[in-house]
Structures are given as structure tokens and as C-alpha cells.
Design a protein around this motif. Structure first.
Motif, PDB file in Angstrom:
ATOM      1  N   PRO A   5       0.818  -1.581   0.133  1.00  0.00           N
ATOM      2  CA  PRO A   5       0.188  -0.048   0.174  1.00  0.00           C
ATOM      3  C   PRO A   5       0.742   1.470  -0.432  1.00  0.00           C
ATOM      4  CG  PRO A   5      -0.738  -1.811   1.748  1.00  0.00           C
ATOM      5  CD  PRO A   5       0.337  -2.151   1.220  1.00  0.00           C
ATOM      6  N   CYS A   6       1.681   1.051   0.317  1.00  0.00           N
ATOM      7  CA  CYS A   6       2.374   2.354   0.724  1.00  0.00           C
ATOM      8  C   CYS A   6       3.251   2.517  -0.929  1.00  0.00           C
ATOM      9  CB  CYS A   6       3.984   2.060   1.719  1.00  0.00           C
ATOM     10  SG  CYS A   6       3.586   1.986   3.280  1.00  0.00           S
ATOM     11  N   LEU A   7       3.776   2.100  -1.230  1.00  0.00           N
ATOM     12  CA  LEU A   7       4.222   2.110  -2.913  1.00  0.00           C
ATOM     13  C   LEU A   7       3.229   2.800  -3.695  1.00  0.00           C
ATOM     14  CD1 LEU A   7       6.391   1.952  -4.823  1.00  0.00           C
ATOM     15  CD2 LEU A   7       5.907  -0.408  -5.001  1.00  0.00           C
ATOM     16  N   ARG A   8       1.554   1.849  -3.261  1.00  0.00           N
ATOM     17  CA  ARG A   8       0.355   2.400  -4.573  1.00  0.00           C
ATOM     18  C   ARG A   8       0.283   4.116  -3.756  1.00  0.00           C
ATOM     19  NH1 ARG A   8      -0.255  -3.084  -3.381  1.00  0.00           N
ATOM     20  NH2 ARG A   8      -1.729  -2.997  -2.093  1.00  0.00           N
ATOM     21  N   ALA A   9       0.745   4.316  -2.858  1.00  0.00           N
ATOM     22  CA  ALA A   9      -0.059   5.634  -2.537  1.00  0.00           C
ATOM     23  C   ALA A   9       1.188   6.130  -2.948  1.00  0.00           C
ATOM     24  CB  ALA A   9       0.171   5.313  -0.769  1.00  0.00           C
ATOM     25  N   CYS A  10       2.071   5.928  -2.959  1.00  0.00           N
ATOM     26  CA  CYS A  10       2.666   6.849  -3.693  1.00  0.00           C
ATOM     27  C   CYS A  10       2.743   7.281  -5.698  1.00  0.00           C
ATOM     28  CB  CYS A  10       4.229   6.513  -3.872  1.00  0.00           C
ATOM     29  SG  CYS A  10       5.400   6.813  -2.389  1.00  0.00           S
ATOM     30  N   GLY A  11       1.569   6.129  -5.880  1.00  0.00           N
ATOM     31  CA  GLY A  11       1.069   6.554  -7.651  1.00  0.00           C
ATOM     32  C   GLY A  11       1.448   5.101  -8.146  1.00  0.00           C
ATOM     33  N   VAL A  12       2.454   4.179  -7.682  1.00  0.00           N
ATOM     34  CA  VAL A  12       3.120   3.493  -8.587  1.00  0.00           C
ATOM     35  C   VAL A  12       1.828   1.780  -8.881  1.00  0.00           C
ATOM     36  CG1 VAL A  12       5.006   1.275  -8.972  1.00  0.00           C
ATOM     37  CG2 VAL A  12       5.210   3.708  -8.046  1.00  0.00           C
ATOM     38  N   PRO A  13       0.837   1.652  -9.087  1.00  0.00           N
ATOM     39  CA  PRO A  13       0.050   0.800  -9.539  1.00  0.00           C
ATOM     40  C   PRO A  13       0.911  -0.889  -9.518  1.00  0.00           C
ATOM     41  CG  PRO A  13       0.277   1.328 -11.355  1.00  0.00           C
ATOM     42  CD  PRO A  13       1.036   2.364 -10.916  1.00  0.00           C
ATOM     43  N   TYR A  14       1.241  -1.478  -8.185  1.00  0.00           N
ATOM     44  CA  TYR A  14       2.056  -2.542  -8.301  1.00  0.00           C
ATOM     45  C   TYR A  14       2.099  -3.440  -6.869  1.00  0.00           C
ATOM     46  CZ  TYR A  14       5.781  -6.071  -8.197  1.00  0.00           C
ATOM     47  OH  TYR A  14       6.270  -7.120  -8.333  1.00  0.00           O
ATOM     48  N   ASP A  15       1.163  -4.477  -7.367  1.00  0.00           N
ATOM     49  CA  ASP A  15       0.629  -5.087  -6.369  1.00  0.00           C
ATOM     50  C   ASP A  15       1.521  -6.356  -7.021  1.00  0.00           C
ATOM     51  OD1 ASP A  15      -0.630  -7.340  -5.008  1.00  0.00           O
ATOM     52  OD2 ASP A  15      -2.569  -6.044  -4.626  1.00  0.00           O
ATOM     53  N   VAL A  16       2.079  -7.506  -6.216  1.00  0.00           N
ATOM     54  CA  VAL A  16       2.836  -8.506  -7.054  1.00  0.00           C
ATOM     55  C   VAL A  16       1.899 -10.035  -6.810  1.00  0.00           C
ATOM     56  CG1 VAL A  16       3.141  -9.356  -4.129  1.00  0.00           C
ATOM     57  CG2 VAL A  16       4.975  -9.395  -5.653  1.00  0.00           C
ATOM     58  N   ARG A  17       0.734  -9.418  -6.617  1.00  0.00           N
ATOM     59  CA  ARG A  17      -0.523 -10.788  -6.471  1.00  0.00           C
ATOM     60  C   ARG A  17      -1.127 -10.576  -7.543  1.00  0.00           C
ATOM     61  NH1 ARG A  17      -3.537  -8.853  -0.985  1.00  0.00           N
ATOM     62  NH2 ARG A  17      -2.720  -6.956  -1.744  1.00  0.00           N
ATOM     63  N   LYS A  18      -0.839  -9.301  -8.895  1.00  0.00           N
ATOM     64  CA  LYS A  18      -1.275  -9.457  -9.667  1.00  0.00           C
ATOM     65  C   LYS A  18      -0.650  -9.371 -10.777  1.00  0.00           C
ATOM     66  CE  LYS A  18      -4.969  -6.630  -8.150  1.00  0.00           C
ATOM     67  NZ  LYS A  18      -5.866  -5.669  -8.118  1.00  0.00           N
ATOM     68  N   SER A  19       0.708  -8.443 -10.709  1.00  0.00           N
ATOM     69  CA  SER A  19       2.108  -8.851 -10.953  1.00  0.00           C
ATOM     70  C   SER A  19       2.429  -9.828 -11.412  1.00  0.00           C
ATOM     71  CB  SER A  19       2.710  -7.187 -11.001  1.00  0.00           C
ATOM     72  OG  SER A  19       1.829  -6.263 -10.372  1.00  0.00           O
ATOM     73  N   HIS A  20       2.864 -10.701 -10.564  1.00  0.00           N
ATOM     74  CA  HIS A  20       3.571 -11.811 -10.039  1.00  0.00           C
ATOM     75  C   HIS A  20       2.829 -13.099  -9.715  1.00  0.00           C
ATOM     76  CE1 HIS A  20       7.254 -10.320 -12.561  1.00  0.00           C
ATOM     77  NE2 HIS A  20       6.808  -8.445 -11.543  1.00  0.00           N
ATOM     78  N   PRO A  21       1.803 -13.039  -9.556  1.00  0.00           N
ATOM     79  CA  PRO A  21       1.071 -14.159  -8.800  1.00  0.00           C
ATOM     80  C   PRO A  21       1.820 -14.804  -8.433  1.00  0.00           C
ATOM     81  CG  PRO A  21       0.117 -13.521 -11.032  1.00  0.00           C
ATOM     82  CD  PRO A  21       1.034 -12.917 -11.057  1.00  0.00           C
ATOM     83  N   TYR A  22       1.088 -15.170  -6.585  1.00  0.00           N
ATOM     84  CA  TYR A  22       1.843 -16.806  -6.801  1.00  0.00           C
ATOM     85  C   TYR A  22       0.674 -17.583  -6.139  1.00  0.00           C
ATOM     86  CZ  TYR A  22       1.826 -14.014  -2.318  1.00  0.00           C
ATOM     87  OH  TYR A  22       1.142 -13.537  -1.235  1.00  0.00           O
ATOM     88  N   GLY A  23       1.121 -18.901  -5.797  1.00  0.00           N
ATOM     89  CA  GLY A  23      -0.217 -19.330  -5.119  1.00  0.00           C
ATOM     90  C   GLY A  23      -1.560 -19.907  -6.098  1.00  0.00           C
ATOM     91  N   ARG A  24      -1.868 -19.769  -5.964  1.00  0.00           N
ATOM     92  CA  ARG A  24      -2.980 -19.363  -6.759  1.00  0.00           C
ATOM     93  C   ARG A  24      -3.464 -18.220  -7.640  1.00  0.00           C
ATOM     94  NH1 ARG A  24      -4.486 -24.731  -9.614  1.00  0.00           N
ATOM     95  NH2 ARG A  24      -3.357 -26.338  -8.067  1.00  0.00           N
ATOM     96  N   TYR A  25      -2.966 -17.382  -7.035  1.00  0.00           N
ATOM     97  CA  TYR A  25      -3.496 -15.852  -7.135  1.00  0.00           C
ATOM     98  C   TYR A  25      -3.908 -15.651  -8.514  1.00  0.00           C
ATOM     99  CZ  TYR A  25      -3.028 -13.616  -2.305  1.00  0.00           C
ATOM    100  OH  TYR A  25      -3.346 -13.890  -1.309  1.00  0.00           O
ATOM    101  N   ASP A  26      -3.416 -15.813  -9.725  1.00  0.00           N
ATOM    102  CA  ASP A  26      -3.252 -15.885 -10.114  1.00  0.00           C
ATOM    103  C   ASP A  26      -5.192 -16.331 -10.840  1.00  0.00           C
ATOM    104  OD1 ASP A  26      -2.648 -18.503 -10.432  1.00  0.00           O
ATOM    105  OD2 ASP A  26      -2.268 -18.987 -12.263  1.00  0.00           O
ATOM    106  N   GLU A  27      -5.539 -17.757 -10.576  1.00  0.00           N
ATOM    107  CA  GLU A  27      -7.148 -17.735 -10.665  1.00  0.00           C
ATOM    108  C   GLU A  27      -7.785 -16.766 -10.025  1.00  0.00           C
ATOM    109  OE1 GLU A  27      -7.321 -22.043  -9.696  1.00  0.00           O
ATOM    110  OE2 GLU A  27      -4.859 -22.113 -10.588  1.00  0.00           O
ATOM    111  N   MET A  28      -7.953 -15.750  -8.932  1.00  0.00           N
ATOM    112  CA  MET A  28      -9.184 -15.388  -8.611  1.00  0.00           C
ATOM    113  C   MET A  28      -8.854 -13.656  -9.511  1.00  0.00           C
ATOM    114  SD  MET A  28      -7.292 -16.104  -4.822  1.00  0.00           S
ATOM    115  CE  MET A  28      -9.013 -15.899  -4.332  1.00  0.00           C
TER     116      MET A  28
END
Length: 228
Positions: free
Chosen positions: A205-228
Motif C-alpha cells: 500500500p505504501c508504494l501504491r500510495a506513491c502512484g505506482v500501481p504495483y501489487d505482487v499478487r497481480k503482477s507476479h501471482p503466486y499460489g493461486r492468485y492468478d486464478e482469482m
């Protein structure tokens, strides 16, 4: 000069009233040599240490360490285990945010939202205790799985808790976002550019608050996040 100690950071500040003129930020005060202690046992015996690296959301560290070991070993857990980890991990994230945001509000003079948010955190800890047998330091992860499967009432407990927590968050936001003192002490304070945030290794959230739309769960999914 005014030294302020809180958790892992020491700030040596020069103040003019409530205005910080200069600050020397010194980090690392909670380092206890976990890495060296982890060398003494087996990989499975590391779990109690990763619990304590962040005792507010230890389940995330359980999952993260498990994933790192499994990546090295070429192991893939069952879908059921992966989804169980996601559910527990997201509950742990909520617990962490409730703790941090509530404590921040309290330290700015708003005590009631802290009590409300900690009430929500306790609901999550109730679930963690049911699932793992431990309220705080779970040591529940395993390389290739988890220590136990989900309890029969896990889904119902999680859904009930999340509904109540959403209500708590709504009430807390109404208390804070209309509070002139809270807003004056936060809005426009401590701004950091997206470039500086990236160079400092900020995430979440700190990085996203600075205007960088990066969430590791979406950008580099692990587990089964790519299916969600």
C-alpha cells in the motif's frame, strides 16, 4: 534534539514546535539475528522464527517461507492447500492493517478508532486460534503443505468475521476522515515521489500510495492468485 523510539526505527529529530526541522532516521533496532538462529535447525524448525519477524501477521511469513522452500525444491502444493494459504494470508493482512492503522490513529490522538480496529483484529485472531491452536505465533506452515487441514467451521467463521470487520472499518473511517486534527496531521505530510519509493524498495500500500500501481499478487501471482 528529540530522540523518538518506536519499534524498528529511531528518529533523532530537531523540532521547532510541532515542525520537524531535521531528522536522522536510524533503522534496524529490532534485528535479533534470526538468520543465524535459523541455521541451527532443520528447515521446518525455522517456522517459529519467521512467526516473530512480524508478529502482527505471522501467517504471511509462514506462507512466504513455505513458498521459498518449495520453489527451491520444485514442489507444488495441492489446490486446496494453496487456497487455504490465501485465505489465511489475507486474513493476516487485514489483521496487520487494522493494527497499524489503529495504532497510527491512536498516536495522533484518536483513541476510539484504535479500540474499534483492535476489536476487528481479535476476531481474526479467534479464527487463527481455531485453525492453528495458537493465537499469535502459529508455526503452522509446512514445506509442501500446512500443519493441518481447514477446520469444519473455517468458512463460516471467516465470512462472519469479515462482515463485522467491514462494518468496523466503515465506522472507523467515518470517525477519522471527518476529524480535522487527524486530517491536518496527515494530509500533505511526508510526501515521497514514486521514484524515491522504488529506489527505497517500498512495496504494498505504501508504494501504491506513491502512484505506482504495483501489487505482487497481480503482477507476479503466486499460489493461486492468478486464478482469482
Amino acid at each position: 534534539a528529540h530522540p523518538a523510539m518506536h519499534g524498528t526505527v529511531r528518529c533523532q529529530m530537531e523540532l521547532s514546535g510541532e515542525v520537524i526541522e531535521r531528522v536522522d532516521v536510524q533503522v534496524g533496532y529490532l534485528h535479533r539475528g534470526f538468520e543465524k538462529m535459523c541455521e541451527r535447525g532443520t528447515w521446518t524448525q525455522v517456522y517459529p522464527y519467521v512467526d516473530r519477524c512480524n508478529y502482527v501477521s505471522p501467517m504471511l511469513n509462514n506462507v512466504g517461507f513455505s513458498l521459498a522452500c518449495e520453489k527451491m525444491l520444485g514442489i507444488e502444493v495441492t489446490p486446496r492447500c494453496a487456497y487455504y494459504r490465501i485465505a489465511l494470508g489475507e486474513l493476516a493482512r487485514i489483521s496487520d492493517h487494522l493494527t497499524c492503522d489503529g495504532a497510527m490513529a491512536m498516536e495522533l490522538g484518536a483513541f476510539t478508532p484504535f479500540l474499534w480496529m483492535i476489536k476487528g483484529r481479535e476476531m481474526i485472531w479467534d479464527i487463527m486460534e481455531e485453525e492453528t491452536g495458537a493465537r499469535l505465533t502459529h508455526s503452522f506452515g509446512r514445506i509442501g503443505g500446512m500443519a493441518s487441514p481447514p477446520t469444519d467451521g473455517f468458512k463460516e467463521m471467516a465470512r462472519a468475521a469479515v462482515a463485522q470487520i467491514l462494518s468496523i472499518i466503515d465506522e472507523s473511517e467515518r470517525l477519522l476522515f471527518g476529524n480535522r486534527i487527524f486530517l491536518d496531521r496527515l494530509q500533505g505530510v511526508g510526501k515521497i515521489s514514486s521514484e524515491d519509493a522504488i529506489s527505497l524498495g517500498w512495496t504494498g500500500p505504501c508504494l501504491r500510495a506513491c502512484g505506482v500501481p504495483y501489487d505482487v499478487r497481480k503482477s507476479h501471482p503466486y499460489g493461486r492468485y492468478d486464478e482469482m
